[in-house]
Write an enzyme that holds these catalytic residues in place. Structure first.
Site, PDB file in Angstrom:
ATOM      1  N   GLY A   7       0.818  -1.191   0.155  1.00  0.00           N
ATOM      2  CA  GLY A   7       0.065  -0.011   0.050  1.00  0.00           C
ATOM      3  C   GLY A   7       0.675   1.388   0.092  1.00  0.00           C
ATOM      4  O   GLY A   7       0.417   2.322   0.608  1.00  0.00           O
ATOM      5  N   GLY A   8       1.935   1.353  -0.693  1.00  0.00           N
ATOM      6  CA  GLY A   8       2.687   2.417  -0.660  1.00  0.00           C
ATOM      7  C   GLY A   8       2.675   3.568  -1.753  1.00  0.00           C
ATOM      8  O   GLY A   8       3.501   4.437  -1.875  1.00  0.00           O
ATOM      9  N   GLY A   9       1.377   3.281  -2.519  1.00  0.00           N
ATOM     10  CA  GLY A   9       1.174   4.313  -3.509  1.00  0.00           C
ATOM     11  C   GLY A   9       0.419   5.463  -3.089  1.00  0.00           C
ATOM     12  O   GLY A   9       0.565   6.651  -3.668  1.00  0.00           O
TER      13      GLY A   9
ATOM     14  N   TYR B   5     -12.322  -4.368  10.625  1.00  0.00           N
ATOM     15  CA  TYR B   5     -11.075  -4.118  10.666  1.00  0.00           C
ATOM     16  C   TYR B   5     -10.415  -3.832  12.057  1.00  0.00           C
ATOM     17  O   TYR B   5      -9.392  -4.087  12.022  1.00  0.00           O
ATOM     18  CB  TYR B   5     -11.468  -2.408  10.222  1.00  0.00           C
ATOM     19  CG  TYR B   5     -10.341  -1.485  10.162  1.00  0.00           C
ATOM     20  CD1 TYR B   5      -9.528  -1.429   9.187  1.00  0.00           C
ATOM     21  CD2 TYR B   5      -9.964  -0.642  11.174  1.00  0.00           C
ATOM     22  CE1 TYR B   5      -8.420  -0.583   9.167  1.00  0.00           C
ATOM     23  CE2 TYR B   5      -9.084   0.462  11.394  1.00  0.00           C
ATOM     24  CZ  TYR B   5      -7.995   0.293  10.214  1.00  0.00           C
ATOM     25  OH  TYR B   5      -6.917   1.094  10.317  1.00  0.00           O
TER      26      TYR B   5
ATOM     27  N   ALA C  78      -9.155  -7.279  12.848  1.00  0.00           N
ATOM     28  CA  ALA C  78      -7.831  -7.522  12.299  1.00  0.00           C
ATOM     29  C   ALA C  78      -6.772  -6.888  12.694  1.00  0.00           C
ATOM     30  O   ALA C  78      -5.658  -7.251  12.825  1.00  0.00           O
ATOM     31  CB  ALA C  78      -8.237  -7.102  10.483  1.00  0.00           C
ATOM     32  N   LYS C  79      -7.009  -5.670  13.131  1.00  0.00           N
ATOM     33  CA  LYS C  79      -5.988  -4.656  13.657  1.00  0.00           C
ATOM     34  C   LYS C  79      -5.474  -5.134  15.004  1.00  0.00           C
ATOM     35  O   LYS C  79      -4.178  -5.134  15.475  1.00  0.00           O
ATOM     36  CB  LYS C  79      -6.284  -3.261  13.741  1.00  0.00           C
ATOM     37  CG  LYS C  79      -6.497  -2.609  12.526  1.00  0.00           C
ATOM     38  CD  LYS C  79      -5.177  -2.274  11.797  1.00  0.00           C
ATOM     39  CE  LYS C  79      -5.286  -1.712  10.323  1.00  0.00           C
ATOM     40  NZ  LYS C  79      -4.079  -1.778   9.716  1.00  0.00           N
TER      41      LYS C  79
ATOM     42  N   ASP D  35      -2.906  -7.148  -6.388  1.00  0.00           N
ATOM     43  CA  ASP D  35      -4.036  -6.890  -5.248  1.00  0.00           C
ATOM     44  C   ASP D  35      -3.662  -7.931  -4.394  1.00  0.00           C
ATOM     45  O   ASP D  35      -3.615  -9.246  -4.511  1.00  0.00           O
ATOM     46  CB  ASP D  35      -5.459  -7.386  -6.100  1.00  0.00           C
ATOM     47  CG  ASP D  35      -6.553  -7.199  -4.865  1.00  0.00           C
ATOM     48  OD1 ASP D  35      -6.366  -7.241  -3.577  1.00  0.00           O
ATOM     49  OD2 ASP D  35      -7.579  -6.920  -5.466  1.00  0.00           O
ATOM     50  N   LEU D  36      -3.378  -7.447  -3.069  1.00  0.00           N
ATOM     51  CA  LEU D  36      -2.851  -8.189  -1.793  1.00  0.00           C
ATOM     52  C   LEU D  36      -3.752  -9.330  -1.456  1.00  0.00           C
ATOM     53  O   LEU D  36      -3.344 -10.080  -0.637  1.00  0.00           O
ATOM     54  CB  LEU D  36      -2.670  -7.271  -0.761  1.00  0.00           C
ATOM     55  CG  LEU D  36      -1.462  -6.415  -1.058  1.00  0.00           C
ATOM     56  CD1 LEU D  36      -1.617  -5.314  -0.145  1.00  0.00           C
ATOM     57  CD2 LEU D  36       0.020  -7.185  -0.886  1.00  0.00           C
TER      58      LEU D  36
ATOM     59  N   SER E  70      -3.651  -0.285  14.413  1.00  0.00           N
ATOM     60  CA  SER E  70      -4.179   0.896  14.600  1.00  0.00           C
ATOM     61  C   SER E  70      -4.876   1.113  16.292  1.00  0.00           C
ATOM     62  O   SER E  70      -4.857   0.203  16.765  1.00  0.00           O
ATOM     63  CB  SER E  70      -5.563   0.888  13.721  1.00  0.00           C
ATOM     64  OG  SER E  70      -6.252   1.908  14.046  1.00  0.00           O
TER      65      SER E  70
END
Ligand SMILES: NC(=O)c1ccc[n+]([C@@H]2O[C@H](COP(=O)([O-])OP(=O)(O)OC[C@H]3O[C@@H](n4cnc5c(N)ncnc54)[C@H](O)[C@@H]3O)[C@@H](O)[C@H]2O)c1
Length: 255
Positions: free
Chosen positions: A19-21, A162, A165-166, A70-71, A149
């Site tokens: 996600g470095g974009g 989310y 997952a975090k 796509d990861l 997060s």
């Protein structure tokens, strides 16, 4: 503002960022490139990623390697890691940054939506590690930084998949740190507070909400993606050589 600190061991390092974009990831791509690292990043946002590559090349003289994958697709993820290694050599720094903080009501989530959420917010973190570890073992060193997060620590209630997952990322971080410490591989996590990216401003920063949040921080100013770069460089570099299995909270002192 980008950190002024210099981490000599990152010069020439082969770094992979997911996600470095855009958002925080884009600043991490730039931040590692400014340290002289060879940066590869995986993203699905084609146009902003290409623009970022050009900007970073102009700024540093080194063009990052953009891998459009796509990861959620494990085979595509594995291929991206192989391509990065072919171009830059074994990866010594992995930053698992990509995520999707989509909000969802508890009542309507389907099994497919639950799986899809975790397939970006938790699953790739394991499979990127699985893919890069053999190279790190060859090198006899490696640093992995996983972005979690503070949202789950604050009981934020509108995105339970989310936040689950975090929280899972911290368990994964500690388990992998225990498994690979003997190979010279460190695994840590960064837990950002609210970082105001363009996406956050557009989607979630309702009037009054952001000001109230900032008012709870010990340092009462808006946090920006650049604020995540120094902590990530530190965890990636040998400045933190005996620091592993930890979560660094970077939230302006709200918690
Ligand atoms: N911004 C915040 O306030 C905040 C707060 C706490 C934690 N974080 C964490 O920090 C990290 C970065 O946050 P951000 O706000 O920059 O996120 P973002 O959503 O703005 O950016 C994530 C990047 O991942 C990419 N991506 C998304 N799905 C992908 C997929 N399936 N395959 C490949 N790439 C994909 C996106 O294109 C984007 O470039 C995340 O892990 C996030 O959970 C952010």
């Amino acid at each position: 503002m980008m950190p002024s600190a210099r981490f000599a061991d990152l010069e020439g390092a082969s770094v992979l960022i997911t996600g470095g974009g855009t958002g925080i990831g884009a600043r991490l791509t730039e931040g590692f490139a400014l340290q002289g690292a060879k940066v590869a990043f995986v993203d699905i946002a084609e146009a902003p990623s290409q623009t970022l590559c050009d900007e970073v090349a102009r700024l540093t003289g080194r063009k990052p390697l953009f891998l459009n994958a796509d990861l959620r697709d494990i085979e595509a993820l594995r291929q991206a890691v192989r391509t990065a290694e072919q171009k830059h050599g074994p990866i010594s720094v992995l930053v698992n940054n990509a995520a999707n903080d989509i909000r969802h009501a508890v009542e309507t989530v389907t099994a497919e939506e639950w799986d899809d959420n975790l397939s970006i917010n938790l699953r790739p973190h394991f499979f990127t590690v699985q893919a890069v570890v053999p190279g790190m073992q060859q090198l006899g060193r490696g640093a992995i930084v996983n972005f979690t997060s503070t949202s789950f620590m604050l009981n934020i209630g509108d995105m339970p998949a989310y936040t689950a997952a975090k929280a899972g990322i911290i368990g994964l971080t500690k388990g992998l740190a225990g498994r690979y410490g003997k190979d010279g591989i460190r695994v840590n996590a960064i837990a950002p507070g609210w970082v105001i990216t363009e996406r956050q401003r557009q989607l979630w920063a309702a009037p009054g909400k952001l000001e109230a949040h900032i008012g709870r921080q010990a340092i009462p100013r808006e946090m920006h993606p650049d604020d995540m770069v120094g902590p990530c460089l530190f965890l990636a570099s040998d400045a933190s050589a005996m620091l592993t299995a930890q979560t660094l909270i970077v939230d302006g002192g709200l918690l």
